[in-house]
Write a protein that holds these residues in place. Structure first.
Motif, short mmCIF file in Angstrom:
data_model
loop_
_atom_site.label_atom_id
_atom_site.label_comp_id
_atom_site.label_asym_id
_atom_site.label_seq_id
_atom_site.Cartn_x
_atom_site.Cartn_y
_atom_site.Cartn_z
N HIS A 254 0.82 -1.22 0.00
CA HIS A 254 0.00 0.00 0.00
C HIS A 254 0.85 1.26 0.00
CE1 HIS A 254 0.92 -0.86 4.23
NE2 HIS A 254 0.80 0.45 4.44
N VAL B 212 -6.42 -5.52 2.33
CA VAL B 212 -6.96 -4.32 1.68
C VAL B 212 -8.32 -4.03 2.29
CG1 VAL B 212 -7.65 -3.28 -0.48
CG2 VAL B 212 -5.74 -4.89 -0.42
N GLU C 104 -7.65 1.39 3.73
CA GLU C 104 -6.25 1.17 3.32
C GLU C 104 -6.25 0.36 2.03
OE1 GLU C 104 -2.76 -1.53 5.01
OE2 GLU C 104 -3.23 0.11 6.37
N SER C 105 -6.46 1.02 0.92
CA SER C 105 -6.49 0.36 -0.38
C SER C 105 -5.12 0.45 -1.03
CB SER C 105 -7.55 1.02 -1.28
OG SER C 105 -7.23 2.38 -1.48
N LEU C 106 -4.93 -0.35 -2.07
CA LEU C 106 -3.67 -0.33 -2.79
C LEU C 106 -3.53 1.00 -3.52
CD1 LEU C 106 -3.61 -3.96 -4.20
CD2 LEU C 106 -2.63 -3.09 -2.09
N GLN C 107 -2.47 1.73 -3.22
CA GLN C 107 -2.31 3.09 -3.71
C GLN C 107 -1.45 3.18 -4.96
OE1 GLN C 107 -3.95 5.74 -2.38
NE2 GLN C 107 -4.95 4.19 -1.11
#
Length: 490
Positions: free
Chosen positions: A134, A162, A166-169
């Motif tokens: 992330h 995920v 807190e998502s993959l950025q």
């Protein structure tokens, strides 16, 4: 007595003077080190080994550690973990750019998938990336094949926690494939589910990559798309390009460097809703027909290189299309428009002869917001005359010249230098650069070397000598990039 006289004139050696960089404040040194990191990802390690002060500054400023380069298959996994852990630690909570080279990794056994192979042979490194996925803002993968690259993506994203908060950025994803693109049916496109893992993706670059099939939910935020293929690769079908672009409604910048298959426009029966591009760069064959399909009234930057520019009537065909675009383009609200918003125009690969000058002259007269013009072929003499013409009905706008906002012109192999001098005299605020068209010599001094002449302004802003040198360095770096190393700074 003699001994006293001998030593009475002795003076102790003075300490060596301090280097000027030692007197610079640490904040300024950190800015310099960050700039060094843009050219070499390992700069923090090199600078930190100079002396204690440099090491303290490097390790106390996260901005210096924003690019990480790893090469799987070179050295032990422990060394890779140490390096990656050092970058993640010193970068703190700031986003990180990562480059991974997996071209020299061994092939897995036939009974083992590549995803399982990566997890088995690099368990701790994969675990470290899963924990910090992330925090990665941009990822570049250099691989032998597309499947190996996507299996690595699946390995480092598998079981990643995920959550909505807190998502993959990951915003930028680049693929560099070193193997040749195999021949395949023109309508076939592989589907890679990995694109659905990164909902925030806004930049995608495919170098020597099979053009994949993308669906709108996966690339709804995509703004930058670059497709680069060598001339030896199979031609890229126009229909596949249109389908891919129409799947990205937010696309703003499009760059295509590839051979294009010559399909008649009547064969393209697919209904496509193409996005409103602001920047379009095409280095292709079949340029006029492809430009008709992709041009939009919202274009601000247009860069065209015709790979078939030596064919008969190439300049006339492209000039005719450009002239028609200034008349026939439609805006989003359905009104008729042209290239009224275009600010930068670069043409290369075609010649402008007397039969084509009317089209190009019409085009240049209808670009009211043009600021930068670059022409990398000869024959555009009549166009220079247009830039010195006066519009009686617009005398109140920059002297009544066409392209009143024009501030930079670069011309290559121009035949009449007197016209350029006349252009500079009538429009003194214009920066003019041109090549004399001589041969390029690297190891000797010829009688007529190729040189570049420039009228530049003072200071450090646009069109200054400083700005010219900076752009010259950037252009040199870009031209020297190979397919095996997309970013020379890595």
């Amino acid at each position: 007595m003699n001994r006293y006289k001998m030593y009475s004139g002795f003076t102790p050696a003075l300490p060596p003077p301090k280097h000027p960089m030692s007197s610079l404040p640490p904040e300024l040194l950190a800015e310099i080190f960050q700039y060094c990191s843009t050219y070499n990802a390992d700069a923090p390690l090199l600078l930190g080994s100079v002396n204690r002060r440099f090491r303290e500054i490097v390790h106390s400023h996260p901005a210096v550690w924003y690019k990480l380069r790893l090469r799987l298959g070179f050295g032990t996994e422990f060394a890779q973990i140490q390096k990656a852990g050092l970058w993640f630690k010193n970068r703190g909570a700031c986003p990180l750019k990562v480059f991974m080279n997996i071209t020299n990794t061994c092939a897995p056994r036939s009974d083992t998938s590549e995803q399982e192979w990566f997890s088995h042979n690099y368990p701790f490194l994969i675990a470290l990336f899963r924990k910090n996925i992330h925090r990665i803002h941009a990822l570049t993968l250099q691989s032998d094949t597309e499947l190996k690259a996507y299996h690595l993506l699946d390995a480092i994203t598998a079981s990643s926690p995920v959550s909505p908060t807190e998502s993959l950025q990951l915003h930028s994803l680049h693929f560099q494939i070193t193997a040749d693109i195999p021949p395949m049916p023109s309508g076939w496109s592989p589907v890679f589910e990995s694109f659905s893992l990164f909902p925030q993706l806004d930049s995608l670059k495919l170098i020597n990559h099979i053009l994949p099939a993308l669906t709108p939910p996966n690339i709804v935020h995509l703004q930058n798309l670059s497709i680069v293929r060598p001339l030896t690769a199979p031609p890229l079908p126009t229909l596949k390009i249109l389908r891919m672009i129409s799947s990205a409604p937010s696309l703003i910048h499009l760059d295509i460097d590839s051979r294009i298959s010559g399909e008649p426009l009547s064969d393209l029966h697919v209904e496509t809703d193409l996005p409103a591009l602001k920047s379009l760069s095409l280095r292709i064959n079949n340029l006029p027909s492809t430009l008709k399909l992709l041009a939009s009234a919202s274009l601000e930057k247009l860069r065209l290189t015709d790979l078939d520019g030596r064919r008969p009537r190439a300049g006339e065909e492209l000039g005719s299309v450009m002239a028609n675009l200034t008349r026939e383009l439609k805006t989003k609200d359905g009104n008729s428009g042209g290239l009224d918003l275009l600010k930068s125009l670069e043409i290369a690969g075609v010649h402008c002869v007397s039969s084509t000058s009317a089209h190009w002259d019409w085009c240049i007269r209808h670009l009211p917001r043009l600021e930068s013009l670059t022409l990398n072929k000869s024959g555009f003499v009549s166009l220079i005359k247009v830039l010195t013409e006066i519009q009686p009905e617009h005398l109140d706008v920059q002297g009544g010249f066409y392209c009143p906002r024009l501030s930079y012109v670069h011309l290559s192999s121009v035949d009449a230098l007197l016209l350029l001098q006349d252009l500079k005299m009538k429009r003194p605020s214009l920066t003019v650069e041109w090549d004399n068209g001589g041969p390029v010599w690297h190891h000797s001094i010829p009688d007529h070397p190729r040189t570049t002449f420039s009228y530049t302004t003072g200071g450090y802003g646009f069109a200054s000598l400083f700005d010219y040198d900076r752009r010259h360095i950037e252009d040199t770096q870009v031209k020297g990039v190979s397919l095996t190393d997309e970013d020379s700074s890595w």
